[in-house]
Design a protein around this motif. Structure first.
Motif, short mmCIF file in Angstrom:
data_model
loop_
_atom_site.label_atom_id
_atom_site.label_comp_id
_atom_site.label_asym_id
_atom_site.label_seq_id
_atom_site.Cartn_x
_atom_site.Cartn_y
_atom_site.Cartn_z
N PHE A 156 9.47 24.68 -2.74
CA PHE A 156 8.91 23.98 -3.91
C PHE A 156 8.46 22.59 -3.48
CE2 PHE A 156 9.03 21.22 -7.57
CZ PHE A 156 8.49 21.99 -8.58
N ARG A 157 7.26 22.19 -3.87
CA ARG A 157 6.68 20.93 -3.39
C ARG A 157 6.70 19.85 -4.47
NH1 ARG A 157 4.11 21.22 1.48
NH2 ARG A 157 3.90 23.33 2.35
N VAL A 158 7.04 18.67 -4.04
CA VAL A 158 7.12 17.50 -4.91
C VAL A 158 6.19 16.43 -4.37
CG1 VAL A 158 8.66 15.78 -5.92
CG2 VAL A 158 9.55 18.02 -5.29
N HIS B 48 0.84 -1.18 0.00
CA HIS B 48 0.00 0.00 0.00
C HIS B 48 0.88 1.24 0.00
CE1 HIS B 48 0.82 -0.32 4.33
NE2 HIS B 48 0.52 0.96 4.43
N GLY B 49 0.42 2.26 -0.70
CA GLY B 49 1.19 3.48 -0.82
C GLY B 49 0.41 4.69 -0.35
N VAL B 50 1.14 5.68 0.12
CA VAL B 50 0.53 6.94 0.58
C VAL B 50 1.27 8.09 -0.09
CG1 VAL B 50 0.10 8.45 2.54
CG2 VAL B 50 -0.15 5.97 2.80
N SER B 51 0.52 8.99 -0.72
CA SER B 51 1.12 10.13 -1.40
C SER B 51 0.99 11.39 -0.55
CB SER B 51 0.45 10.36 -2.76
OG SER B 51 0.72 9.29 -3.64
N THR B 52 2.08 12.14 -0.47
CA THR B 52 2.10 13.41 0.26
C THR B 52 2.88 14.42 -0.57
OG1 THR B 52 4.12 12.78 1.44
CG2 THR B 52 2.01 12.28 2.52
N LEU B 53 2.90 15.65 -0.11
CA LEU B 53 3.72 16.69 -0.73
C LEU B 53 4.88 17.01 0.21
CD1 LEU B 53 1.01 19.14 -2.13
CD2 LEU B 53 2.45 17.58 -3.44
N ALA B 54 6.08 17.06 -0.35
CA ALA B 54 7.27 17.40 0.44
C ALA B 54 8.00 18.55 -0.24
CB ALA B 54 8.20 16.19 0.57
N THR B 55 8.56 19.45 0.55
CA THR B 55 9.34 20.54 -0.02
C THR B 55 10.75 20.05 -0.34
OG1 THR B 55 10.17 21.35 2.10
CG2 THR B 55 8.04 22.21 1.34
N LEU B 56 11.44 20.77 -1.21
CA LEU B 56 12.83 20.43 -1.50
C LEU B 56 13.66 20.52 -0.23
CD1 LEU B 56 13.59 22.14 -4.93
CD2 LEU B 56 12.78 19.82 -4.47
N ASP B 57 13.37 21.49 0.60
CA ASP B 57 14.07 21.64 1.87
C ASP B 57 13.94 20.38 2.72
OD1 ASP B 57 15.69 23.31 3.43
OD2 ASP B 57 14.01 23.97 4.66
N GLN B 58 12.74 19.84 2.79
CA GLN B 58 12.50 18.62 3.57
C GLN B 58 13.22 17.41 2.98
OE1 GLN B 58 8.21 18.76 3.32
NE2 GLN B 58 7.99 19.60 5.39
N LEU B 59 13.20 17.28 1.66
CA LEU B 59 13.85 16.14 1.02
C LEU B 59 15.36 16.16 1.24
CD1 LEU B 59 11.92 15.94 -2.37
CD2 LEU B 59 11.79 14.33 -0.47
N ILE B 60 15.97 17.33 1.07
CA ILE B 60 17.42 17.43 1.26
C ILE B 60 17.78 17.16 2.72
CG2 ILE B 60 19.37 19.02 1.23
CD1 ILE B 60 18.17 20.27 -1.27
N ASN B 61 16.96 17.65 3.63
CA ASN B 61 17.20 17.39 5.05
C ASN B 61 17.11 15.90 5.37
OD1 ASN B 61 15.68 17.11 7.98
ND2 ASN B 61 17.30 18.64 7.98
N GLN B 62 16.19 15.20 4.73
CA GLN B 62 16.04 13.76 4.96
C GLN B 62 17.26 13.00 4.46
OE1 GLN B 62 12.30 12.38 3.37
NE2 GLN B 62 11.16 13.99 4.42
#
Length: 208
Positions: free
Chosen positions: A176-178, A7-21
């Motif tokens: 920016f959201r992905v 099962h999958g869940v879709s969300t929106l993440a900012t570039l800032d959040q992705l790089i931090n992860q």
């Protein structure tokens, strides 16, 4: 066939959040081969698209019950490029490409040319004062250091205008959201799901 447990869940993440992860080890992916890595010139084009809100392809992650981090399934090349050219710490780039300094192979950086209608360029060596490094957008200290340098080269009126533009651009890119879809399943099942998805001509509308 899939066993129905995925099962999958879709969300929106900012570039800032992705790089931090990536920096904190919560988002994992294997290094991109140097021959396939995004170049500074390509990243300059990507930044232009990001600034105006042109969407990136969705990113797919897979969670493993036995590990804390998520594994990147799609979007590896662009995320590798974001880390290479935007990373706020050397550790993030070292994790991706084995370079302790965090510098891209060609030693070029990407800059937003302030006052020039959203133009981005790649450049090695000394940059003109109105060239805002994208690296300076991701940490307050780096951004303020850039502004201090700019202050020594332009008049007060120009400084106010360029600083306002720089702050606006940095905010756009950082927020920016992905679309990110996270799947909970084993690797084989996700591979099968991806193969099924390839059978569907998504977005291939017929011309009328």
């Amino acid at each position: 066939m899939t066993n129905g447990t995925a099962h999958g869940v879709s969300t929106l993440a900012t570039l800032d959040q992705l790089i931090n992860q990536v920096e904190t080890g919560r988002l994992l992916f294997s290094p991109v081969e140097e021959s396939s890595a995004i170049s500074a010139t390509e990243m300059a084009v990507a930044c232009r698209l990001l600034e105006v809100g042109y969407p990136l392809p969705p990113i797919i992650l897979r969670m493993q019950p036995t590990q804390d981090g998520a594994h990147l399934i799609t979007g590896r090349r662009i995320l590798d490029g974001l880390v290479r050219y935007f990373a706020r710490t050397a550790a993030a780039s070292a994790q991706m490409v084995g370079r302790p300094t965090g510098q891209p192979n060609d030693e070029e950086d990407v800059y937003r040319v302030l006052g020039d209608k959203g133009r981005y360029v790649s450049l090695s060596g000394q940059a003109p004062p109105e060239y805002l490094p994208v690296r300076a957008m991701w940490r307050t200290g780096d951004f303020l250091a850039y502004i201090r340098g700019l202050k020594m080269t332009v008049d007060e009126q120009t400084l106010v205008r360029l600083r306002s533009e720089a702050e606006s651009v940095a905010q756009r890119l950082r927020t920016f959201r992905v679309t990110v879809t996270t799947f909970w399943c084993d690797a084989d099942e996700l591979t099968e799901l991806a193969a099924l998805a390839e059978q569907i001509p998504w977005g291939c509308d017929k011309k009328r």
